[in-house]
Design an enzyme around this catalytic site. Structure first.
Site, PDB file in Angstrom:
ATOM      1  N   GLU A 117       0.833  -1.211   0.000  1.00 54.28           N
ATOM      2  CA  GLU A 117       0.000   0.000   0.000  1.00 54.28           C
ATOM      3  C   GLU A 117       0.868   1.262   0.000  1.00 54.28           C
ATOM      4  O   GLU A 117       0.538   2.263  -0.625  1.00 54.28           O
ATOM      5  CB  GLU A 117      -0.936  -0.019   1.210  1.00 54.28           C
ATOM      6  CG  GLU A 117      -2.130   0.915   1.076  1.00 54.28           C
ATOM      7  CD  GLU A 117      -3.228   0.604   2.078  1.00 54.28           C
ATOM      8  OE1 GLU A 117      -4.165  -0.127   1.719  1.00 54.28           O
ATOM      9  OE2 GLU A 117      -3.166   1.091   3.222  1.00 54.28           O
ATOM     10  N   GLU A 138       2.178   1.704  -3.412  1.00 52.48           N
ATOM     11  CA  GLU A 138       1.088   2.144  -4.281  1.00 52.48           C
ATOM     12  C   GLU A 138       0.869   3.653  -4.128  1.00 52.48           C
ATOM     13  O   GLU A 138       0.665   4.370  -5.115  1.00 52.48           O
ATOM     14  CB  GLU A 138      -0.208   1.388  -3.952  1.00 52.48           C
ATOM     15  CG  GLU A 138      -1.380   1.780  -4.867  1.00 52.48           C
ATOM     16  CD  GLU A 138      -2.691   1.102  -4.483  1.00 52.48           C
ATOM     17  OE1 GLU A 138      -2.696   0.285  -3.550  1.00 52.48           O
ATOM     18  OE2 GLU A 138      -3.714   1.425  -5.111  1.00 52.48           O
ATOM     19  N   CYS A 156      -8.240  -1.789   4.435  1.00 53.31           N
ATOM     20  CA  CYS A 156      -8.113  -2.892   5.396  1.00 53.31           C
ATOM     21  C   CYS A 156      -9.413  -3.268   6.087  1.00 53.31           C
ATOM     22  O   CYS A 156      -9.510  -4.335   6.674  1.00 53.31           O
ATOM     23  CB  CYS A 156      -7.062  -2.544   6.447  1.00 53.31           C
ATOM     24  SG  CYS A 156      -5.406  -2.444   5.760  1.00 53.31           S
ATOM     25  N   SER A 210      -7.265   1.863  -2.328  1.00 49.44           N
ATOM     26  CA  SER A 210      -6.081   1.063  -2.659  1.00 49.44           C
ATOM     27  C   SER A 210      -6.524  -0.297  -3.175  1.00 49.44           C
ATOM     28  O   SER A 210      -7.476  -0.893  -2.666  1.00 49.44           O
ATOM     29  CB  SER A 210      -5.220   0.891  -1.407  1.00 49.44           C
ATOM     30  OG  SER A 210      -4.290  -0.148  -1.601  1.00 49.44           O
ATOM     31  N   LYS A 219     -15.239  -9.542   8.497  1.00 49.73           N
ATOM     32  CA  LYS A 219     -14.172 -10.372   7.916  1.00 49.73           C
ATOM     33  C   LYS A 219     -14.728 -11.700   7.397  1.00 49.73           C
ATOM     34  O   LYS A 219     -14.165 -12.291   6.476  1.00 49.73           O
ATOM     35  CB  LYS A 219     -13.084 -10.631   8.962  1.00 49.73           C
ATOM     36  CG  LYS A 219     -12.209  -9.425   9.262  1.00 49.73           C
ATOM     37  CD  LYS A 219     -11.272  -9.122   8.106  1.00 49.73           C
ATOM     38  CE  LYS A 219     -10.392  -7.913   8.408  1.00 49.73           C
ATOM     39  NZ  LYS A 219      -9.598  -7.505   7.225  1.00 49.73           N
ATOM     40  N   GLU A 257     -15.911 -10.770   4.070  1.00 45.50           N
ATOM     41  CA  GLU A 257     -14.777 -10.521   3.182  1.00 45.50           C
ATOM     42  C   GLU A 257     -14.176 -11.831   2.668  1.00 45.50           C
ATOM     43  O   GLU A 257     -13.907 -11.986   1.468  1.00 45.50           O
ATOM     44  CB  GLU A 257     -13.699  -9.723   3.921  1.00 45.50           C
ATOM     45  CG  GLU A 257     -12.464  -9.423   3.083  1.00 45.50           C
ATOM     46  CD  GLU A 257     -11.351  -8.787   3.908  1.00 45.50           C
ATOM     47  OE1 GLU A 257     -11.039  -9.332   4.990  1.00 45.50           O
ATOM     48  OE2 GLU A 257     -10.813  -7.764   3.487  1.00 45.50           O
ATOM     49  N   GLU A 305     -14.144 -13.285  -5.279  1.00 46.31           N
ATOM     50  CA  GLU A 305     -12.837 -13.005  -5.883  1.00 46.31           C
ATOM     51  C   GLU A 305     -11.667 -13.373  -4.962  1.00 46.31           C
ATOM     52  O   GLU A 305     -10.508 -13.311  -5.386  1.00 46.31           O
ATOM     53  CB  GLU A 305     -12.737 -11.519  -6.274  1.00 46.31           C
ATOM     54  CG  GLU A 305     -12.776 -10.543  -5.122  1.00 46.31           C
ATOM     55  CD  GLU A 305     -14.183 -10.068  -4.754  1.00 46.31           C
ATOM     56  OE1 GLU A 305     -15.133 -10.825  -5.035  1.00 46.31           O
ATOM     57  OE2 GLU A 305     -14.308  -8.979  -4.183  1.00 46.31           O
ATOM     58  N   CYS A 359     -10.141  -1.475  14.927  1.00 47.17           N
ATOM     59  CA  CYS A 359     -10.402  -2.913  15.114  1.00 47.17           C
ATOM     60  C   CYS A 359     -10.586  -3.288  16.586  1.00 47.17           C
ATOM     61  O   CYS A 359     -11.245  -4.290  16.888  1.00 47.17           O
ATOM     62  CB  CYS A 359      -9.274  -3.738  14.509  1.00 47.17           C
ATOM     63  SG  CYS A 359      -9.103  -3.501  12.728  1.00 47.17           S
TER      64      CYS A 359
END
Length: 590
Positions: free
Chosen positions: A286, A289, A306, A326, A365, A368, A373, A519
């Site tokens: 990241e 990037e 994230c 990102s 999560k 996710e 994908e 988190c």
């Protein structure tokens, strides 16, 4: 603001105008029981005081009926009684009414022991249920991979609606119907998965009963651990290092990293790794990037990626801003494909046999990991027999249940180290667990990569703490890099509206975390999760950062090794294949 003087249980008290009876009573040491009331819903300014449950009723001289103390302001010379026999009887009756149509399956409820309704019945000495109501058999909504809704356990307190509508501005829940037929349900009566729910789980944190909880995947993990063909590896998220212990009686914010590793090894995992390792990997990708975007006129400001709840929020409500995010996967999703490629090669294990478990603070999560994908390892090997990159996500609460099931004396475990290869994490990775942490970690690396100099001061204190929106800037060889940090989706919405209006063009990087505090306040963390607990957990995060030997991601020797032996370079071909992804416009207009 003028002061108001009143009398509570014979004690005179003077409080600012507008103060509720409940808060005035606190000032003279009188505790009035509450149930639906919640003083801070994630953030200090978000309150829930609808007065729906009527457990906090008090008697005011001169008034015909009892009043709810949570939302009734004191008046001059008001005389208030909080625990007369009539009031105590009224509170008990209100609780009995709630229990009259409850299924009373407390021994098998996941909230057993931490249920506020159960606790209050004990405190108020409720020993019978006189009214007998019809037991509803409403369908359980298990459509989401993250959250289970059992409306039969709902007491209509509507805390979840406030968390979703006011704190997160998602507004996926509603109160529908009246009287006995009233229910809290997903908007329009749809299954939860078909709404704009982002799976953040803040509703579960504030639910006083077992009506909303994470989907329990512990059975799947027990089965994998018992399968001799499976090589089961586990990763532990940064925030779990300071939260798991509180469920075992340790002070909130205690660093229990070594004990958690020891517990996971006793549960039977073949290898115990640290998501801090892949958080350092995330910073490499990241950070590079961001540098690439700055040097090549890319889309700025760049958003961090994230927090899966935040990603879903952007997909639902701001799909036009997706190019700002990102392309890096989250640390969890970087770990999964690396475990089934790099780790598999190094250890000579068939990737089909590797079973990856995550211990996460976050209900989102689970969503996710289930995204279609997220199967880069199968694509890499061109092998459809390889399962998704992360097979199962357990929340902190689920791991706590497994440790208890196994009879492990957690508080007295010795500290044990993570396994090598993917087990070393830096202080920069550790602070991913708190709001502002990803940004601070990125700046520690970006500064040294861009300038070629050692960062003179490692701590970026301007991006720390519970302030909703924070900002900082740092000079890097003449370029002033400006950054913003937001936590809670309500705060995120404030920033995204400004980005959409073109007001933040001179900023380079924005960190957004869906949950208040980051988190450490995730929807899968131990309950209760109050503002005070979030602050103590954050303190534990920074204490652990300071005591770690390496505090910058690019100095992690295991990260340096994977680039040398496998990935070759940040943003390279293999990195893009395994560590980067894309996002999907959703919402009503897509």
């Amino acid at each position: 603001m003028a002061n108001i003087t009143c009398t509570i249980d014979g004690q005179r008290v003077s409080v600012p105008e507008g103060t509720t009876i409940l808060n005035a009573a606190k000032q003279v040491g009188v505790k009035i029981p509450t149930l639906c009331y919640l003083e801070h819903v994630g953030l200090r300014h978000v309150k829930h005081e609808v007065g729906e449950c009527r457990v906090c009723v008090v008697e005011v001289e001169g008034k015909k009926d009892f009043v709810t103390s949570c939302n009734t302001p004191v008046e001059e010379n008001m005389i208030i009684h909080t625990h007369t026999p009539k009031i105590i009887a009224a509170r008990k009756l209100n609780l009995e009414m709630m229990l009259s149509d409850h299924h009373l399956d407390c021994p098998t409820c996941p909230k057993n022991g931490i249920c506020e309704l159960q606790k209050l019945c004990a405190e108020l000495n409720v020993r019978q249920i006189r009214p007998q109501g019809e037991k509803k058999e409403l369908p359980i909504d298990d459509s989401s991979p993250s959250i289970i809704r059992d409306p039969n356990k709902c007491i209509l307190c509507q805390r979840c609606i406030t968390a979703c509508r006011v704190l997160q501005t998602v507004d996926a829940l509603e109160l529908y119907g009246n009287g006995y037929d009233a229910v809290v349900r997903p908007k329009g009566g749809l299954p939860l998965i078909e709404t704009q729910c982002v799976a953040c789980g803040q509703c579960a944190l504030v639910c006083p009963t077992g009506a909303i909880l994470e989907k329990d995947d512990t059975g799947t993990v027990w089965k994998a651990l018992a399968d001799p063909k499976k090589h089961v590896v586990v990763q532990t998220a940064p925030s779990t290092h300071v939260t798991i212990g509180e469920a075992f009686g340790l002070p909130v914010g205690t660093d229990i990293t070594g004990k958690m590793v020891a517990a996971l090894k006793r549960l039977g995992f073949n290898a115990v790794f640290d998501t801090n390792w892949s958080a350092d990997l995330t910073i490499m990708e990241e950070g590079y990037e961001l540098i690439h975007r700055i040097k090549n006129g890319g889309v700025l400001p760049q958003f961090t990626s994230c927090s899966p709840g935040w990603i879903k929020f952007c997909e639902e409500f701001y799909p036009d801003l997706l190019p700002h995010i990102s392309s890096c996967k989250s640390p969890q999703q970087m770990f999964g494909p690396i475990a089934k490629t790099y780790y598999a090669e190094k250890k000579g294990i068939n990737p089909e046999d590797i079973f990856v478990v995550s211990i996460m603070p976050c209900t989102a999560k689970k969503y996710e990991a289930a995204r279609p994908e997220m199967n880069a390892a199968a694509t890499y090997w061109n092998n459809p027999n390889i399962t998704r990159d992360v097979d199962v996500v357990l929340t902190s609460r689920e791991l706590i249940r497994m440790i208890r099931e196994a009879g492990i004396d957690f508080a007295n475990l010795p500290d044990e180290p993570y396994d090598p290869l993917m087990g070393e994490g830096t202080g920069a990775a550790q602070i991913f667990g708190a709001t502002g942490g990803v940004m601070e970690a990125a700046l520690r690396t970006a500064y040294e990569v861009i300038t070629g100099k050692t960062l003179p001061k490692l701590d970026f204190e301007d991006v720390r703490g519970m302030k909703e929106i924070k900002e900082a800037s740092v000079n890097m060889n003449g370029l002033t890099v400006k950054v913003l940090v937001a936590h809670s989706l309500g705060a995120a919405r404030q920033l995204l509206d400004k980005v959409r209006a073109g007001e933040l063009k001179d900023y380079h990087f924005i960190e957004i975390m869906a949950c208040p505090g980051g988190c450490i306040g995730g929807g899968g963390q131990p309950i209760p999760t109050t503002v005070e607990e979030r602050e103590n957990r954050i303190k534990g995060i920074y204490e652990r950062d300071k005591k770690l030997k390496i505090r910058k991601s690019h100095e992690n020797p295991e990260i340096q090794a994977i680039y040398k032996e496998f990935l070759k370079e940040p943003l390279g071909h293999k990195s893009h294949q395994l560590l980067h992804t894309h996002y999907t416009p959703r919402g009503k207009s897509n």
